[in-house]
Design a protein around this motif. Structure first.
Motif, mmCIF file in Angstrom:
data_model
loop_
_atom_site.group_PDB
_atom_site.id
_atom_site.type_symbol
_atom_site.label_atom_id
_atom_site.label_comp_id
_atom_site.label_asym_id
_atom_site.label_seq_id
_atom_site.Cartn_x
_atom_site.Cartn_y
_atom_site.Cartn_z
ATOM 1 N N PHE A 123 111.516 9.265 -50.504
ATOM 2 C CA PHE A 123 111.536 9.046 -49.265
ATOM 3 C C PHE A 123 111.442 7.540 -48.920
ATOM 4 N N VAL A 124 112.164 7.408 -47.765
ATOM 5 C CA VAL A 124 111.973 5.686 -47.285
ATOM 6 C C VAL A 124 111.659 6.147 -45.984
ATOM 7 N N PHE A 125 110.690 5.206 -45.386
ATOM 8 C CA PHE A 125 110.281 5.140 -44.129
ATOM 9 C C PHE A 125 110.864 4.214 -43.429
ATOM 10 N N ARG A 126 111.383 4.432 -42.062
ATOM 11 C CA ARG A 126 112.063 3.433 -41.206
ATOM 12 C C ARG A 126 111.159 3.205 -40.001
ATOM 13 N N ASP A 127 110.429 2.067 -39.809
ATOM 14 C CA ASP A 127 109.555 2.006 -38.677
ATOM 15 C C ASP A 127 110.456 1.712 -37.490
ATOM 16 N N PHE A 128 110.470 2.554 -36.494
ATOM 17 C CA PHE A 128 111.296 2.389 -35.308
ATOM 18 C C PHE A 128 110.373 2.055 -34.090
ATOM 19 N N GLY A 129 109.160 1.437 -34.555
ATOM 20 C CA GLY A 129 108.296 0.900 -33.502
ATOM 21 C C GLY A 129 107.227 1.552 -33.036
ATOM 22 N N SER A 130 106.273 1.277 -32.150
ATOM 23 C CA SER A 130 105.139 2.024 -31.631
ATOM 24 C C SER A 130 105.129 1.889 -30.138
ATOM 25 N N LEU A 131 104.668 2.994 -29.507
ATOM 26 C CA LEU A 131 104.680 3.021 -28.230
ATOM 27 C C LEU A 131 102.976 3.946 -27.858
ATOM 28 N N VAL A 132 102.449 3.508 -26.690
ATOM 29 C CA VAL A 132 101.248 4.014 -26.031
ATOM 30 C C VAL A 132 101.625 3.994 -24.696
ATOM 31 N N SER A 133 101.391 5.077 -23.888
ATOM 32 C CA SER A 133 101.494 5.400 -22.629
ATOM 33 C C SER A 133 100.069 5.698 -21.917
ATOM 34 N N LEU A 134 99.897 4.882 -21.042
ATOM 35 C CA LEU A 134 98.606 5.198 -19.981
ATOM 36 C C LEU A 134 98.974 5.769 -18.827
ATOM 37 N N SER A 135 99.239 7.132 -18.884
ATOM 38 C CA SER A 135 99.629 7.900 -17.957
ATOM 39 C C SER A 135 100.848 7.381 -17.075
ATOM 40 N N ASP A 136 100.544 7.541 -15.605
ATOM 41 C CA ASP A 136 101.820 6.878 -14.746
ATOM 42 C C ASP A 136 101.384 5.263 -14.656
ATOM 43 N N TYR A 137 100.316 4.973 -15.115
ATOM 44 C CA TYR A 137 99.812 3.382 -14.809
ATOM 45 C C TYR A 137 100.847 2.370 -15.706
ATOM 46 N N ASP A 138 100.965 2.713 -16.850
ATOM 47 C CA ASP A 138 101.754 1.642 -17.496
ATOM 48 C C ASP A 138 102.184 2.167 -18.952
ATOM 49 N N ALA A 139 102.793 1.582 -19.852
ATOM 50 C CA ALA A 139 103.023 1.746 -21.154
ATOM 51 C C ALA A 139 103.322 0.633 -21.828
ATOM 52 N N PHE A 140 103.324 0.592 -23.251
ATOM 53 C CA PHE A 140 103.321 -0.683 -24.069
ATOM 54 C C PHE A 140 103.933 -0.197 -25.602
ATOM 55 N N GLY A 141 104.716 -1.134 -26.093
ATOM 56 C CA GLY A 141 105.442 -0.973 -27.227
ATOM 57 C C GLY A 141 106.168 -1.797 -27.948
ATOM 58 N N THR A 142 106.451 -1.505 -29.145
ATOM 59 C CA THR A 142 107.302 -2.637 -29.865
ATOM 60 C C THR A 142 108.493 -1.720 -30.347
ATOM 61 N N LEU A 143 109.510 -2.328 -30.771
ATOM 62 C CA LEU A 143 110.810 -1.525 -30.925
ATOM 63 C C LEU A 143 111.013 -1.583 -32.542
ATOM 64 N N GLY A 144 110.032 -2.160 -33.395
ATOM 65 C CA GLY A 144 110.306 -1.931 -34.612
ATOM 66 C C GLY A 144 111.066 -2.827 -35.372
ATOM 67 N N SER A 145 111.562 -2.409 -36.559
ATOM 68 C CA SER A 145 112.294 -3.215 -37.468
ATOM 69 C C SER A 145 113.652 -2.903 -37.558
ATOM 70 N N PHE A 146 114.332 -1.969 -36.694
ATOM 71 C CA PHE A 146 115.563 -1.404 -36.738
ATOM 72 C C PHE A 146 116.173 -1.521 -35.128
ATOM 73 N N GLY A 147 117.468 -1.782 -35.188
ATOM 74 C CA GLY A 147 118.096 -1.908 -33.701
ATOM 75 C C GLY A 147 118.475 -3.198 -33.480
ATOM 76 N N PHE A 148 118.902 -3.373 -32.224
ATOM 77 C CA PHE A 148 119.498 -4.603 -31.721
ATOM 78 C C PHE A 148 118.197 -5.484 -31.212
ATOM 79 N N PHE A 149 117.151 -4.863 -30.639
ATOM 80 C CA PHE A 149 116.129 -5.626 -30.074
ATOM 81 C C PHE A 149 114.884 -5.366 -30.945
ATOM 82 N N ARG A 150 115.261 -5.584 -32.384
ATOM 83 C CA ARG A 150 114.061 -5.386 -33.568
ATOM 84 C C ARG A 150 112.883 -6.347 -33.089
#
Length: 428
Positions: A351-378
């Motif tokens: 098994f090889v894990f691919r990190d697509f980023g992390s996201l946390v949602s503060l309900s309707d107030y806000d959300a924050f995240g990173t887009l990980g090691s893959f994709g155009f906006f890595r």
């Protein structure tokens, strides 16, 4: 005609139900009987539990009923709670099934297997802190989330009737504690429209974290942004705070007491206690099954472990993979893709894990995240509406994986329609 192999999956969480679907779809290829065993009759996407606990989502709309789902996706479901294992005889021991008043429905029994997959998830770790089990609520399962919601609604009603403060203290600054905090604020903001405009002002919430920052598994920028937003909402966030005891009045730390009417323990992660050294399997200090790179347990190639109840260290990494929905999903997809060929005698790839980023949602107030090691906006940092949409899409992808695109679209449409005609929060 040769007897069909018996693949038994224990645990209907993210990894367990997804693997059952993948194997069920390929049952003509592997000619195996797939059985999913879980003590609950329903599946809920675990990252959603904090919204069920707060009452900002309708649990009836979000749950998947195993029996109906199994019929449509090529596997069978058995209710039951795993209590033990006999690897020599290839038996899983299940506890008795009883009614709420203690009546016997089904005696303890054993289920035979040829291949066993443990996908039992995880739970909060109380670290042996005195009083936690007696005075705190946990949000590790649908049942626990609903129990907390009942207590929450009772306290809210009491606060309205008596014009009292609602004091909530949450231990654990991980995703569950942070997202639950924001969801409770949103709940009372919506509730203000139902007759008491001051109800949100009476919420006094304290988030306690023993580490130097909340969301320690996330990049520091997400931690800092989330803490700042929670404090803007009006919450107290205390890092570097080690709780020594839970009592009926609140949490003790150092020489201080954080008073609370409702206490939630969302700190730490461990697998179920009965997994510790289960019939000789290798486990770590938090009861997780140690697995090889191909997800087989290190001491029995007929026993696999996925998701939060397993421990896998990627090559070159000092730490095991984190207990996240992203890891559980990828592991289930990997095993679902390669297990049929392994049953036919082919080698099982690592098994090889691919990190697509992390996201946390503060309900309707806000959300924050990173887009990980893959994709155009890595590696990019995201927040606001785009991060909220990305977070919401994680669940939509899970629904599509379980039901297919057509039914998932219908479910989303039905949810949108119900949102227009039903209350936005749970009122009864």
């Amino acid at each position: 005609m040769p007897k069909a192999l018996r693949i038994v999956i224990i645990g209907g969480g993210i990894a367990g139900i997804l693997l059952a679907v993948k194997l069920g779809q390929r049952r003509q290829q592997h000619q195996a009987q797939v059985t999913l065993i879980d003590k609950s009759p329903t599946h809920i996407w675990k990252p959603m539990l904090h919204t069920i606990a707060a009452g900002t989502r309708d649990v009836q709309q979000q749950q998947v009923i195993f029996l109906a789902h199994a019929r449509d996706h090529g596997y069978t479901h058995q209710p039951g709670e795993m209590l033990g294992l006999d690897r020599e005889r290839r038996l899983v021991h299940l506890g008795a099934i009883t009614t709420l008043d203690g009546g016997m429905v089904l005696e303890p029994r054993s289920v035979e297997y040829d291949v066993l997959v443990l996908a039992l998830g995880s739970q909060a770790n109380d670290f042996g802190v005195p009083g936690v089990k007696d005075h705190c609520y946990f949000i590790d399962s649908q049942q626990q989330a609903e129990i907390f919601n009942q207590a929450l609604r009772a306290r809210v009603f009491r606060g309205v009737a008596r014009d009292e403060m609602l004091r909530v203290a949450i231990v654990g600054g991980g995703a569950t504690g942070v997202e639950l905090s924001a969801e409770l604020s949103r709940l009372l903001e919506v509730a203000a429209a139902y007759g008491d405009p001051a109800i949100r002002e009476r919420l006094q919430l304290t988030l306690l974290e023993s580490g130097p920052r909340i969301l320690a598994a996330f990049p520091p920028k997400i931690s800092a942004s989330s803490q700042q937003r929670l404090e803007q909402i009006g919450f107290h966030v205390r890092t570097g705070t080690h709780v020594s005891e839970a009592i009926s009045q609140g949490f003790r730390h150092d020489s201080a007491l954080v008073e609370a009417d409702l206490m939630v323990w969302a700190a730490g992660v461990k697998a179920a206690d009965f997994l510790n050294g289960l019939d000789g399997l290798e486990t770590n200090r938090v009861n997780q099954i140690v697995v090889a790179p191909n997800l087989q347990s290190t001491r029995d190639d007929r026993v696999f472990a996925l998701g939060d109840c397993s421990s896998l260290r990627s090559p070159g990494s000092e730490r095991a993979l984190p207990p996240t929905a992203q890891v559980a999903t990828q592991q289930a997809e990997h095993l679902g893709r390669h297990l049929p060929a392994w049953l036919a005698g082919e080698p099982l790839p690592d098994f090889v894990f691919r990190d697509f980023g992390s996201l946390v949602s503060l309900s309707d107030y806000d959300a924050f995240g990173t887009l990980g090691s893959f994709g155009f906006f890595r590696g990019g940092f995201v927040q606001g509406r785009f991060a909220q949409l990305s977070h919401a899409m994680l669940y939509r992808r899970h629904q599509q994986a379980l039901h297919g695109l057509r039914k998932a679209t219908l479910l989303w449409t039905a949810e949108r329609i119900n949102g227009l005609v039903q209350p936005k929060i749970r009122l009864t």
